[in-house]
Design an enzyme around this catalytic site. Structure first.
Site, PDB file in Angstrom:
ATOM      1  N   ASN A 129       6.976 -17.672  -3.099  1.00 39.75           N
ATOM      2  CA  ASN A 129       5.992 -16.951  -2.284  1.00 39.75           C
ATOM      3  C   ASN A 129       4.876 -17.879  -1.797  1.00 39.75           C
ATOM      4  O   ASN A 129       3.845 -17.412  -1.311  1.00 39.75           O
ATOM      5  CB  ASN A 129       5.353 -15.832  -3.094  1.00 39.75           C
ATOM      6  CG  ASN A 129       6.353 -14.785  -3.519  1.00 39.75           C
ATOM      7  OD1 ASN A 129       7.274 -14.453  -2.767  1.00 39.75           O
ATOM      8  ND2 ASN A 129       6.202 -14.269  -4.729  1.00 39.75           N
ATOM      9  N   HIS A 139       4.492  -1.599  -4.944  1.00 41.21           N
ATOM     10  CA  HIS A 139       4.709  -2.526  -6.058  1.00 41.21           C
ATOM     11  C   HIS A 139       4.555  -1.846  -7.424  1.00 41.21           C
ATOM     12  O   HIS A 139       3.743  -0.925  -7.583  1.00 41.21           O
ATOM     13  CB  HIS A 139       3.685  -3.656  -5.940  1.00 41.21           C
ATOM     14  CG  HIS A 139       3.936  -4.827  -6.819  1.00 41.21           C
ATOM     15  ND1 HIS A 139       3.272  -5.002  -8.006  1.00 41.21           N
ATOM     16  CD2 HIS A 139       4.778  -5.869  -6.688  1.00 41.21           C
ATOM     17  CE1 HIS A 139       3.676  -6.137  -8.568  1.00 41.21           C
ATOM     18  NE2 HIS A 139       4.598  -6.680  -7.786  1.00 41.21           N
ATOM     19  N   GLU A 178       1.082  -0.894   1.059  1.00 42.20           N
ATOM     20  CA  GLU A 178       0.981  -2.352   1.114  1.00 42.20           C
ATOM     21  C   GLU A 178       0.880  -2.798   2.565  1.00 42.20           C
ATOM     22  O   GLU A 178       1.310  -2.075   3.463  1.00 42.20           O
ATOM     23  CB  GLU A 178       2.223  -2.989   0.470  1.00 42.20           C
ATOM     24  CG  GLU A 178       2.294  -2.695  -1.008  1.00 42.20           C
ATOM     25  CD  GLU A 178       3.491  -3.338  -1.707  1.00 42.20           C
ATOM     26  OE1 GLU A 178       4.076  -4.275  -1.161  1.00 42.20           O
ATOM     27  OE2 GLU A 178       3.816  -2.875  -2.799  1.00 42.20           O
ATOM     28  N   SER A 210       6.873  -6.156  -0.399  1.00 44.58           N
ATOM     29  CA  SER A 210       7.354  -7.363  -1.065  1.00 44.58           C
ATOM     30  C   SER A 210       8.871  -7.497  -1.097  1.00 44.58           C
ATOM     31  O   SER A 210       9.378  -8.612  -1.128  1.00 44.58           O
ATOM     32  CB  SER A 210       6.802  -7.438  -2.486  1.00 44.58           C
ATOM     33  OG  SER A 210       7.137  -6.274  -3.201  1.00 44.58           O
ATOM     34  N   ASP A 229      -2.679  -2.884  -0.721  1.00 45.72           N
ATOM     35  CA  ASP A 229      -2.373  -4.125  -1.430  1.00 45.72           C
ATOM     36  C   ASP A 229      -1.757  -5.073  -0.401  1.00 45.72           C
ATOM     37  O   ASP A 229      -0.669  -4.814   0.115  1.00 45.72           O
ATOM     38  CB  ASP A 229      -1.385  -3.803  -2.563  1.00 45.72           C
ATOM     39  CG  ASP A 229      -0.870  -5.051  -3.277  1.00 45.72           C
ATOM     40  OD1 ASP A 229      -1.076  -6.177  -2.782  1.00 45.72           O
ATOM     41  OD2 ASP A 229      -0.239  -4.886  -4.339  1.00 45.72           O
ATOM     42  N   HIS A 236       1.126  -9.968   0.337  1.00 44.27           N
ATOM     43  CA  HIS A 236       1.993 -10.807   1.174  1.00 44.27           C
ATOM     44  C   HIS A 236       1.451 -11.011   2.589  1.00 44.27           C
ATOM     45  O   HIS A 236       2.072 -11.710   3.384  1.00 44.27           O
ATOM     46  CB  HIS A 236       3.401 -10.211   1.246  1.00 44.27           C
ATOM     47  CG  HIS A 236       4.050 -10.133  -0.096  1.00 44.27           C
ATOM     48  ND1 HIS A 236       4.700 -11.209  -0.663  1.00 44.27           N
ATOM     49  CD2 HIS A 236       4.101  -9.146  -1.002  1.00 44.27           C
ATOM     50  CE1 HIS A 236       5.138 -10.862  -1.858  1.00 44.27           C
ATOM     51  NE2 HIS A 236       4.791  -9.616  -2.096  1.00 44.27           N
ATOM     52  N   LYS A 247       0.285 -16.135  -3.777  1.00 44.78           N
ATOM     53  CA  LYS A 247       1.245 -16.280  -2.692  1.00 44.78           C
ATOM     54  C   LYS A 247       0.726 -17.293  -1.673  1.00 44.78           C
ATOM     55  O   LYS A 247       0.750 -18.476  -1.948  1.00 44.78           O
ATOM     56  CB  LYS A 247       1.584 -14.906  -2.158  1.00 44.78           C
ATOM     57  CG  LYS A 247       2.542 -14.222  -3.151  1.00 44.78           C
ATOM     58  CD  LYS A 247       2.380 -12.774  -3.370  1.00 44.78           C
ATOM     59  CE  LYS A 247       3.254 -12.353  -4.544  1.00 44.78           C
ATOM     60  NZ  LYS A 247       2.907 -11.051  -5.087  1.00 44.78           N
TER      61      LYS A 247
HETATM   62  C1  LIG Z   1       2.932 -10.271  -6.323  1.00 43.95           C
HETATM   63  C2  LIG Z   1       2.400  -8.912  -6.107  1.00 43.95           C
HETATM   64  C3  LIG Z   1       1.468  -8.349  -6.977  1.00 43.95           C
HETATM   65  C4  LIG Z   1       1.088  -9.007  -8.259  1.00 43.95           C
HETATM   66  O1  LIG Z   1       0.217 -10.032  -8.051  1.00 43.95           O
HETATM   67  P1  LIG Z   1       0.069 -11.148  -9.199  1.00 43.95           P
HETATM   68  O2  LIG Z   1      -1.151 -11.854  -8.833  1.00 43.95           O
HETATM   69  O3  LIG Z   1       1.311 -11.969  -9.111  1.00 43.95           O
HETATM   70  O4  LIG Z   1      -0.013 -10.395 -10.493  1.00 43.95           O
HETATM   71  C5  LIG Z   1       0.897  -7.148  -6.650  1.00 43.95           C
HETATM   72  N1  LIG Z   1       1.280  -6.486  -5.531  1.00 43.95           N
HETATM   73  C6  LIG Z   1       2.214  -6.972  -4.703  1.00 43.95           C
HETATM   74  C7  LIG Z   1       2.591  -6.195  -3.501  1.00 43.95           C
HETATM   75  C8  LIG Z   1       2.821  -8.183  -4.965  1.00 43.95           C
HETATM   76  O5  LIG Z   1       3.754  -8.657  -4.179  1.00 43.95           O
END
Ligand SMILES: *Cc1c(COP(=O)(O)O)cnc(C)c1O
Length: 383
Positions: free
Chosen positions: A47, A133, A175, A179, A204, A207, A236
């Site tokens: 990522n 997620h 999101e 993801s 969230d 990405h 990421k």
């Molecule tokens: C990777 C991810 C997370 C978790 O984040 P970390 O910092 O790796 O714990 C949360 N939400 C989404 C959509 C993700 O892809």
């Protein structure tokens, strides 16, 4: 049944359904190359979208930060773990993303857990996109609020759920870029539907931040909305780790009182906050990297279409090749591995049953030759 029997049975079930998960320790990696088993692979599973995990200026900032502050924060931010480095980075983030406040968390997982569990109460309703997620889903399920899910990216279904009467507050979860599918949420419509129902929207953008929008400000800026709660992560595109919750002043004060993940957990190392400030600068000035990533995405999709490979409808760095069956997906991944490509098979329960896939992630660190070589290997293996 004893604990040991229960554990053995759960593992047998996983093995029987080709969903047993293992890890592979790498010996060295630079984002583009993954080294394991005494062999080098082209990495299409990372990522690290802009290739920043090994960026010399960011590595240097971490080292300087460690020299100044040490390697650990020494405690929760509520005690002595909150440094000027944390504070400065929070202020930069808030200004960059257009919010009153930013609060740093150790991971995106804990940021989502903390925000949802601190906000949601018994009479409330959480309405979440089905593909959100695990960190959001788990927090929503464990909260006393009622959880309803809506069909992926379906604003009409969301509006129906929002319209149902309840006495408490409503919180919509989605999101920026999903993801496992790589597609984007229709954020403007989602924001409008949520606002009409008097609810709050939490996005969230793990990405999206760093990758899309002006100066990499992410999906919300790109789609011209401001959610009530925005979660961005640094594991990421930022190439590091950690996360932040962006919100208004009052909500920040509220989270500082009630977000247990902030209160009862050691703050991120200040050196990490120092390096993330440098990563932010690189991201802001990263148009060349974002253009290179876009070119790689376009090259991959063009090539895959010519080869009649079955891709999902995604224009992001996440390009899933939907295979279906678990075993066939694993076989495909191992065939590609033989040829020197590191790709991971993503299986249920991470994705819905019957939709096991190779999750191909492209980065700015890949060359056009890398993309062409991957296409050739995919064609040979899938054909
Ligand atoms: C990777 C991810 C997370 C978790 O984040 P970390 O910092 O790796 O714990 C949360 N939400 C989404 C959509 C993700 O892809």
């Amino acid at each position: 049944m004893s604990w040991q029997q229960r554990i053995s049975e759960a593992l047998s079930e996983r093995r029987a359904s080709a969903s047993f998960r293992t890890r592979q320790a790498s010996t060295l990696g630079n984002g583009r190359i993954f080294t394991a088993n005494d062999r080098e692979y082209l990495n299409f599973s990372s990522n690290d979208y802009l290739g920043l995990s090994h960026h010399p200026q960011i590595v240097d900032a971490w080292q300087k930060g460690a020299a100044q502050f040490g390697v650990g924060s020494g405690g929760s931010g509520h005690v002595t773990g909150y440094s000027r480095a944390h504070q400065a980075f929070e202020e930069q983030l808030a200004e960059w993303l257009g919010f009153e406040r930013a609060l740093l968390f150790i991971s995106g997982y804990s940021a989502n857990q903390a925000a949802i569990s601190a906000l949601a109460q018994k009479t409330d309703t959480i309405i979440a996109d089905k593909l959100c997620h695990a960190s959001m889903m788990e927090a929503a399920m464990q909260s006393p609020a009622q959880l309803r899910r809506f069909h992926h990216n379906d604003v009409h279904a969301l509006a129906t759920q929002l319209g149902k009467t309840n006495e408490g507050e409503r919180l919509t979860l989605t999101e920026g870029i999903f993801s496992m599918d790589g597609d984007s949420a229709p954020l403007a419509d989602i924001a409008q539907a949520t606002r009409q129902a008097g609810g709050w929207l939490m996005v969230d953008d793990a990405h999206g931040v760093g990758v899309v929008g002006h100066e990499g400000r992410g999906s919300c800026h790109q789609q011209n909305i401001r959610p009530d709660i925005l979660v961005v992560t640094f594991g990421k595109a930022f190439g590091g780790s950690g996360a932040a919750v962006l919100c208004n002043e009052e909500t920040a004060h509220y989270l500082l009182q009630f977000a247990r993940h902030l209160i009862y957990s050691t703050a991120m190392p200040p050196a990490q906050a120092v390096s993330l400030q440098t990563a932010l600068k690189v991201v802001q000035q990263g148009d060349v990297l974002r253009e290179r990533l876009t070119e790689n995405i376009q090259r991959f999709r063009r090539g895959a279409t010519q080869l009649s490979l079955k891709l999902a409808d995604s224009n992001s760095a996440i390009q899933p090749l939907i295979v279906g069956e678990n075993q066939r997906t694993l076989d495909l991944a191992s065939q590609l591995r033989e040829r020197g490509f590191w790709l991971t098979a993503i299986r249920p329960p991470t994705v819905p049953p019957g939709s096991a896939r190779l999750r191909i992630t492209l980065t700015a660190a890949h060359t056009s030759d890398d993309i062409d070589a991957l296409l050739e290997a995919l064609y040979d293996a899938a054909g």
